[in-house]
Each structure stands twice: as structure tokens, then as C-alpha cells.
Design an enzyme around this catalytic site. Sequence first.
Site, PDB file in Angstrom:
ATOM      1  N   TYR A 161      31.580  35.894  41.343  1.00  0.00           N
ATOM      2  CA  TYR A 161      30.526  34.881  41.226  1.00  0.00           C
ATOM      3  C   TYR A 161      29.441  35.033  42.297  1.00  0.00           C
ATOM      4  O   TYR A 161      28.490  34.259  42.310  1.00  0.00           O
ATOM      5  CB  TYR A 161      31.120  33.473  41.353  1.00  0.00           C
ATOM      6  CG  TYR A 161      31.836  32.966  40.141  1.00  0.00           C
ATOM      7  CD1 TYR A 161      32.584  33.811  39.339  1.00  0.00           C
ATOM      8  CD2 TYR A 161      31.763  31.624  39.786  1.00  0.00           C
ATOM      9  CE1 TYR A 161      33.256  33.334  38.227  1.00  0.00           C
ATOM     10  CE2 TYR A 161      32.434  31.139  38.672  1.00  0.00           C
ATOM     11  CZ  TYR A 161      33.182  32.002  37.899  1.00  0.00           C
ATOM     12  OH  TYR A 161      33.839  31.519  36.806  1.00  0.00           O
ATOM     13  N   LYS A 231      45.686  37.575  41.494  1.00  0.00           N
ATOM     14  CA  LYS A 231      46.087  38.601  40.527  1.00  0.00           C
ATOM     15  C   LYS A 231      46.241  39.905  41.308  1.00  0.00           C
ATOM     16  O   LYS A 231      45.664  40.947  40.988  1.00  0.00           O
ATOM     17  CB  LYS A 231      44.993  38.668  39.437  1.00  0.00           C
ATOM     18  CG  LYS A 231      45.314  39.471  38.240  1.00  0.00           C
ATOM     19  CD  LYS A 231      46.278  38.803  37.293  1.00  0.00           C
ATOM     20  CE  LYS A 231      46.653  39.792  36.213  1.00  0.00           C
ATOM     21  NZ  LYS A 231      47.951  39.580  35.604  1.00  0.00           N
ATOM     22  N   ASP A 285      48.232  34.609  35.984  1.00  0.00           N
ATOM     23  CA  ASP A 285      48.603  34.388  34.578  1.00  0.00           C
ATOM     24  C   ASP A 285      49.892  33.571  34.489  1.00  0.00           C
ATOM     25  O   ASP A 285      50.018  32.643  33.687  1.00  0.00           O
ATOM     26  CB  ASP A 285      48.705  35.697  33.785  1.00  0.00           C
ATOM     27  CG  ASP A 285      49.308  36.838  34.587  1.00  0.00           C
ATOM     28  OD1 ASP A 285      49.547  36.653  35.799  1.00  0.00           O
ATOM     29  OD2 ASP A 285      49.551  37.906  34.015  1.00  0.00           O
TER      30      ASP A 285
END
Length: 422
Positions: A161, A231, A285
Site C-alpha cells: 500500500y 504470510k 490464511d
Amino acid sequence: MSYDYDKVEVPTDGEQITLEDGTDDTLEVPDNPIIPIIYGDGIGQDVAPAAQQVLEAAAQATGHDINWMRLYAGEAAREKYDENLPDDTVEALKEFRCSIKGPLTTPVGSGFRSLNVALRKKLDLYANVRPTYHLDGVPSPVSEPGQMDMVTFRENTEDVYAGIEWEAGTDEVEQVKAFVEDEMGYDNTIHDGPVGIGVKPITEFGTKRVVRKAIDYALENDRDSVTLVHKGNIMKFTEAAFRDWGYEVAEEEYGDEVITEDTLWEENDGDAPEDAVVVNDRIADNMLQQLLTRTDQYDVIATMNLNGDYLSDAAGAQIGGLGIAPGANYGDGRFLAEPVHGSAPKYAGQDKVNPTAMILSGRILLERLGWDDAATLVRDAVEQTISAGKVTYDLERQIEGGEKLATSEFADEIVANVEQLS
Ligand code: NAP
């Protein structure tokens, strides 16, 4: 005190919030602070006055007084001053330290860049914080929404971002591709043909300051755990680095106040010492699954920008969605509360939408001021109103026998409940 603003009217009553000497984040809050408010675009004109009314009532019921200072940004600033974000607005947000805003519209694809992002950058509001808890009576898509009581700290200034990206077909993207393939040795990694490339910076500085904020919050609010969500199994030098630097902060800066999950099992048989915050980590996840399957095991979350965006919206859906979900942005010695929802232009000025998200964002503001009694009163009064089936259109369509109220009527009901509960 005299102020040098052209585009801000400072109220004559009320005092400024300041910092305690020698600190960069400990606020000295008078009983009658001046609080800046930006109504925002679209439905901001409906939800902001509703929130003002409720927050004022709760403050007064607990021995305080809020002196609002209107600031302008977005459409209201264009009308009044012919600019999107006057410098005076930014300066006043800095000087007065704790504020609240409604949503600001961002044009898609063209036009000016997001004013929300500009504000977060200019004020260095590096942690976006979203408390996610269920209020009795709010319809939810899950069977036990009450199990959710989580606060997400989302890093707000870096990750994909950060805005470092190059468009397909430009010379710049070809230069970056050539650099990656030829100089860094990643030949045949990027497919031929048009490509867009972005960069994902995750720094030790950015990571440590947001994880520190999350741990401080957990300690101050008697929370049991802080979970680092990443992650890192795939992105080893960015997401795994976030996890590692996060654990480093916990281990190096907090002594016995914090215990990591590994130490907990290796040395304590899984029993957390009283008052200690457990720091653990989960892969993103898996975490999204666990939000649904083991909701009550999660408490405070610290994560990067993109994960945090997904995670907090998914969590928000479990407790009733956009009309309800509050948020706030924290920097050092600075604070800006704002609802998660946008400006929903099609409902602007109709006295129709749900002001709960803005009111509960104001509740976080009250907590930041240290006015916990007022904050609790707001929560209880909102809950009492919704439980009685008195709701705005968005909830009424999901509640059997609910009574549909306008934004202003709903706010009046909450104020009546504040007075009755106090
Ligand atoms: P949105 O304004 O959040 O609205 C999407 C839908 O969510 C609405 O049509 C409505 O659904 C529901 N909703 C939102 N707020 C509600 C409320 N207070 N009460 C009841 N229902 C509510 O999202 P958007 O249409 O994608 O975005 C509009 C503009 O807002 C864009 O310019 C966007 O960039 C901006 N935005 C600003 C912020 C911010 O200032 N922080 C955040 C997000 C978006 P139903 O029509 O189904 O009832």
C-alpha cells in the site's frame, strides 16, 4: 492561548490537550478539551452530528465537557475554501492531538488521491485500529457472534500500500523489470508481455512501532494475547521479517510482562503467568479460518497493511457489518477516530443511515482521553437501543419486528438511554 489559523475557528471555551513533559505519547487531558471534528462527505453530514450528540451526552453524564471545533476537508472544504485539504486543517489536527472524522469520498481511477491516506501520512498515523465486538441485538451471519472481541492493529504506512508501483507499458516498468531480471538474477521469473510491478517494503522501524502499540494496548487493557499475523511461509524477507521483528520487540522490551508462545510451552506447560500477555503468531490464511472456527481465542492482532485490511473487514462482517464497525488511527501523541464505512453518497442528507459506526468510533476517542466511564456508557446505551429493536433501515430489514428510525431519531434514543443509564 492564541492561534494563527485562517481556515479554522478555535472555540473560545475549552482547553487544548497537551503531552506530558518528556513523553511523546502520554496525553494530558483537561476536563473540557477542544476536540476537532471533520463531518466528511456524503453521509458524514448525517452520522457526524448524531455522534456529537451522543458523545456530548456521555461526556456530560460523567463529569466532562467536549468543545467541538469544526474542521473542513473534502467537499465542504472545496465549497468553503476551494481546496480539498487546507493546511490549517492538518495543522489543527496536529496541534489539538485527538480528533474524529466522518468518511471522505475518493474518486476512482482519476481525480485527486485519497484524502484519508493523505491525512494518515501527514499526521503519521501509523496504526489503524479496529475493535470488533458484538452488541446484543445486532444481526450477524454467524451463530455465536458474541465470541468475537478482538482489536486489530493494522500497520498503516507501508507494505504494497506504500504506493511504489509502475504501470504496464511505461519505460519505468521496463527499467524495473530489466533490473530485476538482469541485475538481480531473476531471469525468466516474470512472464513476457505487459506487466505492472509493485514494491512491498516492510521495515524494522514500521513493524516494531506498530507491534509496540499493540502490546502496550494489550497490557493497558488487560488483554491476554497479541497475535502477529503474516504470510511468512511464502514471503520470507517481508512477512516473516515482520514476525521476527515483532517477537524481537516482545522479548527485548517488555521483560516479564510478555511471554512468547514457544516459551509458554517450553517452560510453563502452556500456563500463562497472571497479568502476562502471550505473544504468538499465525499464518494469514489459517487466521482467516480461525476467526470463524476459534473466534474466542483471539484478542489483539498486529499485522501488516494488506493482511489487516482483509482481516478486519472479515471480522467486521461477523459482528454486523459496515453500519456498525468503528475504527481509529493512532500515531505518537496523535489520534483520529473514523468509522470503517465510506460516504455512501446515494444516502447523503437523507437522515437515514446508521450512525453506530461513527458513535462507536467516538467511543474509542473517549477511551483514548482516558474517559472509560463515558466510553462504557456509550456502548451500553447503543446496545440497549438496538436490543429494544429500535434501529436504522440497515438493521431493521434484518430484524423481525424492528422499529425503523431515522438517523436523528436513533441518536435521540441513544441519548435518552445514556441519561437513563447514568
Ligand atoms: P460505503 O460508502 O461504505 O457504502 C457501501 C454500502 O455500505 C452502502 O451503500 C450501504 O449499503 C452500506 N453502508 C455504509 N455505511 C453505512 C451506514 N452508516 N449505515 C448503513 N449502511 C451503510 O462504500 P463505497 O460506496 O464503496 O464508498 C463510497 C465512497 O466512500 C468512496 O468514494 C470511497 O472511496 C469512500 N470511502 C471512504 C472511507 C473513509 O473515509 N475512511 C472509507 C471507505 C470508503 P446498502 O446500500 O446495501 O444499504
